[in-house]
Scaffold this motif. Structure first.
Motif, short mmCIF file in Angstrom:
data_model
loop_
_atom_site.label_atom_id
_atom_site.label_comp_id
_atom_site.label_asym_id
_atom_site.label_seq_id
_atom_site.Cartn_x
_atom_site.Cartn_y
_atom_site.Cartn_z
N PHE A 92 1.14 12.54 38.83
CA PHE A 92 1.83 12.34 37.56
C PHE A 92 1.96 10.85 37.26
O PHE A 92 2.31 10.04 38.14
N ILE A 93 1.72 10.51 36.00
CA ILE A 93 2.03 9.15 35.53
C ILE A 93 3.08 9.19 34.42
O ILE A 93 3.54 8.15 33.99
N TYR A 94 3.42 10.40 33.97
CA TYR A 94 4.53 10.55 33.02
C TYR A 94 5.05 11.98 33.08
O TYR A 94 4.28 12.93 33.21
N LEU A 95 6.38 12.13 32.98
CA LEU A 95 7.04 13.43 32.88
C LEU A 95 8.22 13.29 31.95
O LEU A 95 9.01 12.34 32.06
N SER A 96 8.35 14.22 31.00
CA SER A 96 9.50 14.16 30.09
C SER A 96 10.76 14.61 30.83
O SER A 96 10.71 15.37 31.80
N PRO A 97 11.95 14.15 30.38
CA PRO A 97 13.21 14.48 31.06
C PRO A 97 13.48 15.97 31.14
O PRO A 97 14.22 16.42 32.01
N SER A 98 12.90 16.78 30.23
CA SER A 98 13.19 18.22 30.21
C SER A 98 12.69 18.95 31.45
O SER A 98 13.00 20.12 31.63
N VAL A 99 11.95 18.26 32.34
CA VAL A 99 11.48 18.92 33.55
C VAL A 99 12.65 19.35 34.43
O VAL A 99 12.57 20.33 35.16
N LYS A 100 13.76 18.65 34.35
CA LYS A 100 14.93 19.02 35.15
C LYS A 100 15.46 20.39 34.74
O LYS A 100 15.90 21.18 35.59
N ASN A 101 15.44 20.69 33.42
CA ASN A 101 15.89 22.01 32.97
C ASN A 101 14.94 23.11 33.42
O ASN A 101 15.36 24.24 33.66
N LEU A 102 13.67 22.77 33.54
CA LEU A 102 12.68 23.78 33.90
C LEU A 102 12.68 24.07 35.40
O LEU A 102 12.72 25.23 35.81
N ARG A 103 12.69 23.02 36.22
CA ARG A 103 12.49 23.22 37.65
C ARG A 103 13.61 22.67 38.52
O ARG A 103 13.56 22.78 39.74
N GLY A 104 14.62 22.05 37.92
CA GLY A 104 15.74 21.55 38.71
C GLY A 104 15.50 20.16 39.28
O GLY A 104 16.45 19.49 39.69
N PHE A 105 14.26 19.71 39.33
CA PHE A 105 13.93 18.38 39.82
C PHE A 105 13.96 17.38 38.66
O PHE A 105 13.58 17.72 37.54
N THR A 106 14.39 16.16 38.93
CA THR A 106 14.31 15.12 37.91
C THR A 106 12.87 14.65 37.80
O THR A 106 12.03 14.92 38.69
N ALA A 107 12.59 13.94 36.72
CA ALA A 107 11.24 13.40 36.53
C ALA A 107 10.86 12.47 37.68
O ALA A 107 9.72 12.48 38.15
N GLU A 108 11.82 11.68 38.15
CA GLU A 108 11.54 10.75 39.26
C GLU A 108 11.20 11.51 40.53
O GLU A 108 10.28 11.15 41.27
N GLU A 109 11.94 12.61 40.82
CA GLU A 109 11.64 13.40 42.00
C GLU A 109 10.26 14.05 41.90
O GLU A 109 9.52 14.14 42.90
N MET A 110 9.92 14.52 40.69
CA MET A 110 8.62 15.15 40.50
C MET A 110 7.47 14.17 40.72
O MET A 110 6.39 14.55 41.16
N MET A 111 7.70 12.91 40.38
CA MET A 111 6.64 11.90 40.52
C MET A 111 6.16 11.79 41.98
O MET A 111 5.01 11.42 42.23
N HIS A 112 7.03 12.10 42.92
CA HIS A 112 6.69 11.94 44.34
C HIS A 112 6.17 13.23 44.96
O HIS A 112 5.84 13.24 46.15
N GLN A 113 6.12 14.31 44.22
CA GLN A 113 5.63 15.56 44.77
C GLN A 113 4.10 15.58 44.82
O GLN A 113 3.43 15.07 43.93
N LYS A 114 3.58 16.21 45.86
CA LYS A 114 2.14 16.38 45.96
C LYS A 114 1.70 17.50 45.02
O LYS A 114 2.49 18.36 44.65
N PHE A 115 0.41 17.46 44.67
CA PHE A 115 -0.11 18.47 43.74
C PHE A 115 0.08 19.88 44.31
O PHE A 115 0.41 20.81 43.59
N GLU A 116 -0.10 20.04 45.62
CA GLU A 116 0.03 21.35 46.24
C GLU A 116 1.46 21.88 46.21
O GLU A 116 1.70 23.08 46.36
N GLU A 117 2.45 20.98 46.05
CA GLU A 117 3.85 21.39 46.03
C GLU A 117 4.30 21.88 44.66
O GLU A 117 5.43 22.35 44.51
N LEU A 118 3.44 21.78 43.67
CA LEU A 118 3.82 22.13 42.30
C LEU A 118 3.74 23.62 42.04
O LEU A 118 4.28 24.10 41.04
N PHE A 119 3.04 24.39 42.91
CA PHE A 119 2.81 25.80 42.64
C PHE A 119 3.05 26.62 43.91
O PHE A 119 2.97 26.11 45.03
N ILE A 120 3.34 27.90 43.69
CA ILE A 120 3.36 28.80 44.83
C ILE A 120 1.91 29.05 45.24
O ILE A 120 0.98 28.83 44.44
N PRO A 121 1.64 29.49 46.47
CA PRO A 121 0.25 29.61 46.96
C PRO A 121 -0.66 30.43 46.05
O PRO A 121 -1.81 30.06 45.81
#
Length: 726
Positions: A155-184
Motif C-alpha cells: 500500500f502507498i495510500y489508504l483512506s481513513p475509512s479502512v478503520k470502519n471496515l476492518r478495525g485497523f487504522t490506515a497506518e497499521e494496514m500500511m505495515h501488513q503483508k499482502f498475504e495478511e489481507l485475506f483469509i486463505p
C-alpha cells in the motif's frame, strides 16, 4: 515559492519604445515582425503575453488576433495609433484581446500587463481552493475504502475509512503483508487474478479494464468481513504500469440479502418438485405447453403425448356446464378463475379444484394460461386452505424482481420456463423468450460478453459449483443493461438435456454508480490532500470528542490534530471569551449551515478572526449527536474591512467640511454625491441633485455645457482622470 517565468512577445515594427516600457521581473521579451515566421515560431516561443502593435489595417489585425488565440496566451494587448476611434477599439476587445493602449499612453502598458496577469491568477487560485475543500470533505466522510498499491503489492495510500471496515487504522494496514489481507480461501483467488494480470503484462498484453472480486478479509476483532473490491490498473502516458487503484466496500448486508434470495430460490424449486398439485400451462389456443408430473400421473398420460395438443380430462356431465362457464370467464378480466368439478381418473370420478390464470399483455391479449389443480376428493370443504396455498405460490412467482428461469445448458440457453419478470428485464414476454420462439436468450446477451458467460458457467458446472456472474444484455428496445445472474445445474432430462435453474436481476443502476464512484474518487483524493481550511467532525455521543480534524488545523491554530483529539474541550478553549456564547449556541444546533464569525487565540497567543459553518447531525429521535464544520482564517479580510471603515469615515469628514464645492459623478456624468457647499453654490438641494446629470443643473449656458460634454467624453475615451473647464 519561485516565481513563474513570463514570456512576452512583441509583434510589430519599431517596438524598441514598447520594450523599454516593460519592467517586469523574471520575464523574457521576444520581438517579431507581423506575419514573419508564422504560427510555428510563435508556438515555439509559447508566449504568456502578446503585445501587438498595429498601424491602421483593421482586417489584418483581427486575423492576427484570431491566429494568436490558437496558441492560447494568457492575454493579448493591442497598441493602437491615436487615429483609432472607440468603435475599432471595441472590435479588438470583442475578438479576444484583453485591452487596447494608445501609443501615446505606452507608459501604462507595464501596469496593465501586471494587473491582468494578477487578476487571472487570483481567479484560478480561488477555483482550485474551492475544489480542494470539497474533495477533503468527501474523503473524510465516505464509507468505502480507497487504496493505492504499488507493483510490489504494498500500500502507498489508504483512506481513513479502512478503520470502519476492518478495525485497523490506515497506518497499521500500511505495515501488513499482502498475504495478511485475506483469509486463505480468498487469497488463492486474488493471487490468481493478480498473477494473470502480470503474466499478460509480461507478454505485452495491456488491459486497462477494471476487475472486480469478492473476498473475505480478517477484522481486527478476530471476525471476517465480506468485501467487494474493484481494482483498476493505472498506466502512465507511455503505457507503463504504475499502480493499482482500488475501492473496497463492506457487502455484509448484501450477502445477507443474497442468502435470502438463494433460500427463496431453493424453496421455490423444492415447492415445484415436491408439491402434489397438478400444473398445466396452455397457449392462447388451449394447446398444452407444460404438464407437471403429478398432472400426468393423475390422468395416466405421458407429457410427450399431450404437449402442443388440446387435452381435457373427461368432466362429469353434472359439472360440464359450470366448467364451460368458468372457462368463458377466464377470457375476460380479471383473467383468473377458480372452479371445482369432478374428472375421470383411473381411480374413478375425483373432485378437483382448479385455479386458472390467463397471462395477458398490456393490450389485454391472452399470451398464456396456467392451470393448477388439486385433488380435493377428501378435502372438498377445505377451500380456504387451497386458496391460501395457491395465492402463496402465485405471489412467489409474480412478485420476485428480475427473472427466474429454467433453461437448457446449450449455447442458445434455450429457456424452458421464465417468470413474468422477464418482460421488465428484457422487454420480451415469456412466450417470446421460451423455446426460442422469437429470440434466444443468447441473442439478448451483449455480443462482447457471450463467450465470457458461456465459459464461466461451464467452469462452475465442471467444478460442481453454482455460477454467479455479471454481464450485459440488449433489451428488445435496444437498451443496454447490466445484470447479475446466479444459477446452478438442476437436473438431466430423459433425453439427456442438462437443465439449469437460476435468477437474473437488473443491476444497471449499481454498475453506473460504481463507475461514477471510481471517477469521483480521483477528484476526492485531490481535494482532501490540499485543503487549506480547517475541516472537523465533533461528536457529542457517546461522549464529546473530535472524530476528525484536518491537517490544516496546525497552520490555522498552532495546535495539531492530535492535540485536538487528546483534548475534547480544545475547540472551546481557543475561542475568545467574548465569543464563547456564540460557539455554545452553535453546539446546541443553532446557526445550522449559517456562517458564524469567531475570534480564536492561537497557540502562540495571537488572535485571529475565523468564519465557520456547521452542519448539525441528529439521530432518529431528533437529538443532536454531532457537528460537521469548516473554518477558515479571515483575519486579513477583517483588517481590510476595518481599514475601509476608517477610510470611509475620513472621507466623509473631509467631504462634508471642505469649503470647496465637491461633486462625485459616474462615467455617464450622473451626480452620485455632492457636499453642502455644492448645493449652496448652485442653489439647490443635495437630495434633488443626486441622480441628475451635471450639465442638466440648468445654471450653465448651453455653449459652455456643450463644451463640457465634449471634454468629458474625450476624458472617458482617453481614460484621463482629470480635465478642466471654466
Amino acid at each position: 515559492m519561485e516565481k513563474k517565468q513570463i514570456n512576452i512577445l512583441l509583434v510589430g515594427t519599431r517596438t524598441e519604445t514598447i520594450k523599454q516600457s516593460i519592467q517586469i521581473e523574471n520575464c523574457s521579451i521576444f520581438t517579431k515582425r507581423p506575419f514573419a515566421g508564422g504560427i510555428k515560431l510563435i508556438k515555439k516561443i509559447s508566449p504568456d503575453v502578446v503585445v501587438l502593435k498595429i498601424k491602421s489595417a483593421e482586417r489584418k489585425t483581427l486575423i492576427m488576433i484570431d491566429t494568436l488565440l490558437k496558441i492560447n496566451p494568457e492575454l493579448i494587448i493591442i497598441i493602437v495609433p491615436e487615429i483609432y476611434k472607440i468603435e475599432k477599439y471595441l472590435k479588438f476587445i470583442s475578438a479576444g484581446a484583453e485591452d487596447c493602449v494608445y501609443l501615446k499612453d505606452i507608459h501604462t502598458l507595464n501596469q496593465k500587463i501586471l494587473f491582468a496577469l494578477s487578476r487571472r491568477q487570483n481567479t484560478i487560485h480561488v477555483m482550485c481552493k474551492n475544489s480542494h475543500d470539497k474533495y477533503n470533505l468527501i474523503n473524510n466522510n465516505i464509507k468505502d475504502v480507497i487504496w493505492i498499491m504499488n507493483p510490489d503489492l504494498k500500500f502507498i495510500y489508504l483512506s481513513p475509512s479502512v478503520k470502519n471496515l476492518r478495525g485497523f487504522t490506515a497506518e497499521e494496514m500500511m505495515h501488513q503483508k499482502f498475504e495478511e489481507l485475506f483469509i486463505p480461501e480468498s487469497l488463492k483467488s486474488v493471487k490468481k487474478v493478480i498473477n494473470d494480470f502480470f503474466n499478460n503484462l509480461n507478454k505485452g498484453i495491456i488491459s486497462k479494464e477494471s476487475f472486480k472480486f469478492e473476498v473475505e478479509q480478517p477484522h481486527k476483532n478476530g471476525t471476517t468481513v465480506p468485501v467487494e473490491v474493484i481494482v483498476t490498473p493505472v498506466f502512465n502516458e507511455n503505457n507503463n504500469f504504475k499502480y493499482f487503484l482500488g475501492v473496497a466496500r463492506d457487502i455484509s448486508e448484501r450477502k445477507l440479502k443474497e442468502a435470502e434470495i438463494i433460500r427463496a430460490k431453493e424453496d421455490f424449486k423444492l415447492l415445484i418438485e415436491n408439491q402434489n398439485d397438478l400444473i398445466v400451462k396452455l397457449d392462447p389456443e388451449f394447446n398444452i405447453t407444460f404438464a407437471s408430473p403429478q398432472y400426468c400421473k393423475a390422468f395416466n398420460i405421458n407429457e410427450e403425448e399431450i404437449l402442443g395438443k388440446q387435452y381435457t380430462p373427461l368432466i362429469h356431465p353434472d359439472d360440464l356446464d359450470s366448467a364451460i362457464k368458468s372457462m368463458g370467464n377466464l377470457l375476460k378480466p380479471p383473467y383468473k378463475i377458480i372452479h371445482t368439478e369432478r374428472m375421470l381418473t383411473p381411480e374413478g370420478w375425483v373432485w378437483f379444484q382448479w385455479s386458472d390464470k390467463a397471462i395477458v399483455d398490456k393490450k389485454g391479449i391472452i399470451k398464456e394460461i396456467i392451470s393448477v389443480g388439486r385433488n380435493i376428493h377428501h378435502q372438498k370443504l377445505s377451500d380456504d386452505k387451497v386458496k391460501q396455498s395457491e395465492r402463496k405460490f402465485s405471489n412467489l412467482i409474480q412478485n420476485l424482481p428480475g427473472m427466474v428461469y429454467s433453461c437448457q445448458n446449450i449455447q442458445d440457453w434455450t429457456m424452458e420456463i421464465v417468470s413474468n419478470g422477464c418482460l421488465d428485464l428484457t422487454g420480451y414476454t415469456p412466450d417470446e423468450l421460451q423455446k426460442d420462439t422469437v429470440v434466444s436468450y443468447n441473442d439478448i446477451i451483449h455480443p462482447d460478453d457471450r463467450s465470457y458467460v458461456w465459459n464461466a458457467v461451464q467452469e462452475s458446472l465442471k467444478n460442481h459449483q453454482h455460477f454467479e456472474l455479471k454481464y450485459r444484455i440488449i433489451t428488445k428496445q435496444g437498451k443496454e443493461k447490466w445484470v447479475w445472474e446466479r444459477g446452478s445445474f438442476a437436473y438431466r432430462t430423459e433425453d439427456k438435456k442438462d437443465i439449469l435453474e437460476g435468477f437474473i436481476f437488473d443491476i444497471t443502476d449499481k454498475v453506473k454508480a460504481e463507475k461514477a464512484l471510481i471517477e469521483s474518487e480521483k477528484q476526492f483524493r485531490f481535494l482532501s490532500e490540499n485543503a487549506d481550511d480547517l475541516i472537523y467532525i465533533y461528536e457529542f455521543v457517546p461522549e464529546p470528542r473530535f472524530k476528525y480534524v484536518s491537517p490544516s488545523a496546525t497552520k490555522i491554530t498552532g495546535y495539531t490534530p492530535e492535540e485536538h483529539y487528546a483534548d475534547p474541550q480544545l475547540g472551546f478553549k481557543l475561542i475568545h471569551p467574548d465569543d464563547v456564547h456564540i460557539l455554545q449556541d452553535a453546539s446546541n444546533g443553532l446557526y445550522n449551515s449559517q456562517p458564524i464569525v469567531l475570534r480564536w487565540k492561537k497557540k502562540d497567543g495571537t488572535i485571529i478572526w475565523t468564519e465557520q459553518r456547521n452542519v448539525s447531525l441528529y439521530d432518529e429521535n431528533g437529538n443532536l449527536i454531532a457537528l460537521q464544520g469548516i473554518a477558515r482564517d479571515i483575519t486579513e479580510r477583517k483588517l481590510a474591512e476595518e481599514k475601509i471603515r476608517e477610510s470611509e469615515e475620513k472621507y466623509r469628514l473631509i467631504f462634508s467640511t471642505v469649503n470647496d464645492a465637491l461633486i462625485l459623478m459616474d462615467l455617464r456624468g450622473n451626480i452620485i454625491d455632492c457636499n453642502k457647499k455644492t448645493a449652496e453654490f448652485y442653489g439647490g438641494d443635495i437630495n434633488e441633485m443626486i441622480g441628475t446629470q451635471f450639465i442638466q443643473l440648468g445654471i450653465i449656458p448651453q455653449e459652455i455645457s456643450n463644451e463640457i460634454t465634449k471634454k468629458f467624453k474625450k476624458a472617458l475615451l482617453l481614460k484621463e482622470m482629470k480635465f478642466e473647464f471654466s
